[in-house]
Design a protein around this motif. Structure first.
Motif: not given
Length: 348
Positions: A28, A53, A55, A193, A241-242, A244, A280-282
């Motif tokens: 991911v 993460p 992000q 994804v 997960t990436d 959304r 989620s990293t989205a």
């Protein structure tokens, strides 16, 4: 002594979905993993694992969901995840009685990060399993520098697995276990994804591989070694997960991560703390996925958790620890013979 080998190196392929490039949570984008392993004398077999993460360097929080399969555990920060549906920090894994020092160290680490000079409230996420059979858990050897080491040493690529970091002293399903990881890519209406998982495996039951029971005694592990020291002991599953997904959808993903423990033989003992955290990293500037588009994500998490749990076992080595206690590795050759006897197809 046998060499640690991942499930796929042994010819055991879980499911049909494709993996990411290194078959790990780090597939991911932006997710890194770090370990600090503590082995000292005859009695200390413990450590720290951090899931970081990237992000979070640009965003205050990421959407997240939590499922508590059985709450006999200590997951610092869990109630705010349930209430607000987000995580504010990396996820740190360690031993039960070291949870609280690790949480304090994680707060210190986060307060030192650029852009957080005015922060007055922070929700650290630290989970644990009880490694007291192989490690002197009352010694509480984990210190701030060990947590900092796992966080600052976090890297991409394939993380170390087995008896490393938070998995140094853990055991599962009658054998030595530890940390394991896996990933899947899923085709959705919005495109491909990636979903990756990392587990800290330390729970009871009878190992199942490809649906075949693998009792410890049946593969030559000495009887005294596979007597359960006490039921339960816990399992922590971290899902990244990436895709959304919103917090509620991530909770649904986390629930299926706990379900996957049954695929490898968990008995879901009452003394076990079984937790799954999904994030989620989205970017959140687009709507979350449609409910009907979650099916491939659900399939991905079931496969990835099952394989990560197997990797946590197959990559672990026999360990002697506290008071001479021993947990034996899964004997690969004997296990494979048993699978062949049950006509399980092995992929080489």
């Amino acid at each position: 002594m046998q060499e640690p080998r991942r499930a796929r190196e042994l010819g055991i392929v879980v499911g049909k979905m494709p993996t990411g490039p290194v078959n790990a949570i780090t597939d991911v984008p932006g997710v890194r993993v770090g370990h600090t392993t503590l082995i000292d004398g005859d009695d200390i077999r413990t450590g720290v694992t951090a899931i970081v993460p990237d992000q979070l360097t640009e965003r205050r929080a990421l959407p997240a969901g939590l499922d508590v399969g059985n709450g006999h555990g200590k997951l610092v920060g869990s109630t705010q995840v349930i209430e607000l549906g987000e995580i504010e920090t990396p996820v740190v894994l360690t031993a039960t009685l070291s949870t609280f020092r690790a949480a304090d160290a994680l707060v210190s680490y986060m307060l030192q990060q650029p852009g957080r000079e005015a922060v007055q409230s922070l929700n650290p996420l630290v989970a644990e399993t009880n490694d007291g059979f192989l490690s002197d858990i009352r010694a509480r050897p984990v210190r701030a520098e060990h947590v900092f080491g796992a966080l600052t040493g976090a890297r991409g690529g394939l993380p170390a697995e087995g008896a490393v970091g938070a998995g140094t002293g853990t055991a599962a399903l009658g054998f030595k276990a530890g940390v394991g990881t896996s990933s899947r890519t899923a085709a959705t209406a919005r495109g491909s994804v990636t979903l990756g998982v990392l587990v800290q495996a330390n729970f009871s039951g009878v190992l199942q591989v490809s649906g075949v029971p693998i009792p410890a005694g049946k593969v030559g592990v000495p009887a005294v070694a596979h007597q359960p020291e006490h039921p339960g002991n816990s399992c922590v599953i971290v899902v990244a997960t990436d895709a959304r997904l919103d917090a509620r959808q991530l909770g649904r993903v986390a629930r299926r991560a706990v379900f996957a423990m049954g695929r490898v033989g968990s008995d879901f003992a009452g003394g076990s703390g079984d937790y799954a955290l999904a994030f989620s990293t989205a970017p959140v500037d687009t709507p979350a996925a449609e409910e009907g588009d979650l099916e491939p994500v659900f399939a991905a998490v079931l496969e990835a958790v099952e394989e990560a749990l197997l990797n946590s076992l197959f990559m672990a080595r026999t360990t002697v620890g506290f008071q001479g206690h021993v947990k034996y590795e899964v004997p690969h050759d004997r296990m494979l013979d048993l699978l062949r006897a049950h006509c399980v197809e092995l992929h080489h």
